[in-house]
Design a protein around this motif. Structure first.
Motif, mmCIF file in Angstrom:
data_model
loop_
_atom_site.group_PDB
_atom_site.id
_atom_site.type_symbol
_atom_site.label_atom_id
_atom_site.label_comp_id
_atom_site.label_asym_id
_atom_site.label_seq_id
_atom_site.Cartn_x
_atom_site.Cartn_y
_atom_site.Cartn_z
ATOM 1 N N ILE A 157 35.035 58.169 -75.369
ATOM 2 C CA ILE A 157 35.554 57.365 -73.578
ATOM 3 C C ILE A 157 35.934 56.486 -75.063
ATOM 4 O O ILE A 157 37.768 56.032 -74.266
ATOM 5 C CB ILE A 157 34.327 56.483 -72.767
ATOM 6 C CG1 ILE A 157 33.229 56.960 -72.444
ATOM 7 C CG2 ILE A 157 35.301 54.855 -73.222
ATOM 8 C CD1 ILE A 157 32.254 56.107 -72.188
ATOM 9 N N PHE A 158 35.865 55.765 -76.232
ATOM 10 C CA PHE A 158 36.413 55.261 -77.731
ATOM 11 C C PHE A 158 38.463 56.635 -77.616
ATOM 12 O O PHE A 158 39.262 55.916 -77.687
ATOM 13 C CB PHE A 158 36.169 54.922 -78.799
ATOM 14 C CG PHE A 158 36.957 54.644 -79.232
ATOM 15 C CD1 PHE A 158 37.240 53.467 -78.925
ATOM 16 C CD2 PHE A 158 37.811 55.984 -80.530
ATOM 17 C CE1 PHE A 158 38.102 53.054 -81.143
ATOM 18 C CE2 PHE A 158 38.697 55.362 -82.025
ATOM 19 C CZ PHE A 158 38.560 53.741 -81.964
ATOM 20 N N ASP A 159 38.325 57.428 -77.524
ATOM 21 C CA ASP A 159 39.026 58.368 -78.021
ATOM 22 C C ASP A 159 40.021 58.689 -76.788
ATOM 23 O O ASP A 159 41.172 58.775 -77.644
ATOM 24 C CB ASP A 159 38.277 60.177 -77.959
ATOM 25 C CG ASP A 159 37.724 59.755 -79.475
ATOM 26 O OD1 ASP A 159 38.307 59.065 -80.870
ATOM 27 O OD2 ASP A 159 37.267 60.536 -80.172
ATOM 28 N N GLU A 160 39.373 58.488 -75.693
ATOM 29 C CA GLU A 160 40.431 58.879 -74.499
ATOM 30 C C GLU A 160 41.020 57.805 -73.983
ATOM 31 O O GLU A 160 42.167 57.470 -73.696
ATOM 32 C CB GLU A 160 39.625 59.270 -73.278
ATOM 33 C CG GLU A 160 38.728 61.030 -73.601
ATOM 34 C CD GLU A 160 38.753 61.623 -72.134
ATOM 35 O OE1 GLU A 160 39.897 61.854 -71.354
ATOM 36 O OE2 GLU A 160 38.259 62.788 -72.499
ATOM 37 N N THR A 161 40.167 56.579 -74.099
ATOM 38 C CA THR A 161 40.920 55.158 -74.017
ATOM 39 C C THR A 161 41.678 55.109 -74.960
ATOM 40 O O THR A 161 42.798 54.270 -74.373
ATOM 41 C CB THR A 161 39.845 54.105 -73.714
ATOM 42 O OG1 THR A 161 38.564 54.653 -72.696
ATOM 43 C CG2 THR A 161 40.644 52.862 -73.363
ATOM 44 N N LYS A 162 41.562 55.099 -76.054
ATOM 45 C CA LYS A 162 42.870 54.920 -77.397
ATOM 46 C C LYS A 162 43.876 55.790 -76.898
ATOM 47 O O LYS A 162 45.051 55.097 -76.880
ATOM 48 C CB LYS A 162 41.825 54.834 -78.417
ATOM 49 C CG LYS A 162 42.675 54.574 -79.764
ATOM 50 C CD LYS A 162 41.976 54.884 -80.620
ATOM 51 C CE LYS A 162 42.703 54.366 -82.067
ATOM 52 N NZ LYS A 162 44.238 55.059 -82.415
ATOM 53 N N LYS A 163 43.171 57.153 -76.663
ATOM 54 C CA LYS A 163 45.055 57.660 -76.454
ATOM 55 C C LYS A 163 45.908 56.716 -75.107
ATOM 56 O O LYS A 163 47.358 57.221 -75.525
ATOM 57 C CB LYS A 163 44.422 59.337 -75.942
ATOM 58 C CG LYS A 163 45.347 60.599 -75.869
ATOM 59 C CD LYS A 163 45.020 61.641 -75.902
ATOM 60 C CE LYS A 163 43.508 62.180 -76.147
ATOM 61 N NZ LYS A 163 42.956 63.850 -75.448
ATOM 62 N N ILE A 164 45.390 56.549 -74.075
ATOM 63 C CA ILE A 164 46.039 56.180 -73.540
ATOM 64 C C ILE A 164 46.810 54.521 -74.204
ATOM 65 O O ILE A 164 48.315 54.360 -73.340
ATOM 66 C CB ILE A 164 45.114 56.012 -71.812
ATOM 67 C CG1 ILE A 164 44.860 57.477 -71.374
ATOM 68 C CG2 ILE A 164 46.176 55.115 -71.045
ATOM 69 C CD1 ILE A 164 43.460 56.662 -70.388
#
Length: 276
Positions: A157-164
């Motif tokens: 979740i952190f990785d995908e949110t950070k990517k956004i």
């Protein structure tokens, strides 16, 4: 003082008084105080609007033109607590509680204000976190979410949110999964299954332990049998007679009363008669 008792100021003082009032208003509109952990975005009315090519105004006291404006942002790390419903891979409702630590990127604060606005938490961060959480949780079953995958989904979740958020002028520092709540019937079923698996592992361990102990005893018995067989093969009649004679001599020296008959046994060994 006038005839009716009212105080009248000299006409020459009135322009100065008006000028002083205007000066006070001018100064109040021209000064900005920015507190610790904050930064200001300058908006110029007559020269291009939001200033994006210069760093924001830092902490302290600043003079600005009265026709311009300053929007103050908090630039310290902030916390977002979000509670949301998401679906697992098999379509079951999962209640997910998360915490996100974030802050605006200081050098891009002007662009954040110009393109996202002061309400960027509601318009950018929350939608990004919800989208990432739904995407990640949708890959896993309730059993995985409940038991072994908590840290995995937290990192994903952190990785995908950070990517956004990386190209949204926002810095995401951490996402924490505080709690995963399953429907009660699913939770009970998972707990029963985990308990049965634990009992099965314990039973398997006891069986393996018993098998190893039995194997140890077989090896020990086999070793004793081999030793006795070797010993028996090495004992001749002559050796047995010599051992018997040595034992007889030791017994004859003992203080107990006895009668020793030499050569009266079937093998020619002495016979010891006595009350002991």
């Amino acid at each position: 003082m006038s005839n009716n008792g009212q105080l009248q100021l000299p006409k020459s003082i009135m322009p100065l008084l008006i000028l002083g009032i205007v000066g006070i208003i001018f100064l109040s509109k021209s000064t900005v105080n920015i507190d610790a952990g904050e930064a200001g975005v300058l908006w110029k009315r007559f020269s291009g609007g939001v200033v994006t090519d210069q760093p924001p105004l830092g902490e302290g006291f600043h003079f600005v033109a009265p026709w311009n404006d300053v929007v103050i942002y908090e630039v310290r790390q902030q916390e977002l607590f979000e509670k949301m419903k998401v679906l697992s891979s098999n379509g079951l409702d999962i209640l997910l509680e998360t915490t996100a630590w974030y802050l605006p990127k200081y050098s891009n604060l002007g662009k954040l204000h110009q393109q996202k606005g002061e309400n960027y938490l509601e318009t950018v961060i929350k939608p990004a976190l919800r989208s990432a959480a739904r995407s990640v949780v949708g890959r896993y079953t309730p059993e995985q979410l409940y038991s072994s995958k908590r840290d995995v989904i937290q990192n994903e979740i952190f990785d995908e949110t950070k990517k956004i958020l990386d190209d949204q002028f926002i810095q995401l520092n951490k996402v924490l999964v505080r709690d995963v709540t399953l429907p009660p019937t699913i939770k009970d079923a998972i707990e029963r299954k985990l308990k049965q698996e634990q009992e099965s592992l314990e039973y398997k361990f006891r069986i393996e332990k018993a098998q190893k102990e039995a194997q140890r005893q077989i090896i020990e018995a086999q070793g004793k049998a081999d030793a006795n067989r070797i010993l028996s093969a090495s004992l001749t009649d002559k050796i047995l007679r010599d051992k018997g004679i040595e034992a007889t001599l030791r017994l004859s020296n003992s203080p107990n009363s006895k009668v020793i008959v030499i050569g009266s046994g079937k093998t020619g060994m002495p016979i010891i008669l006595g009350n002991q």
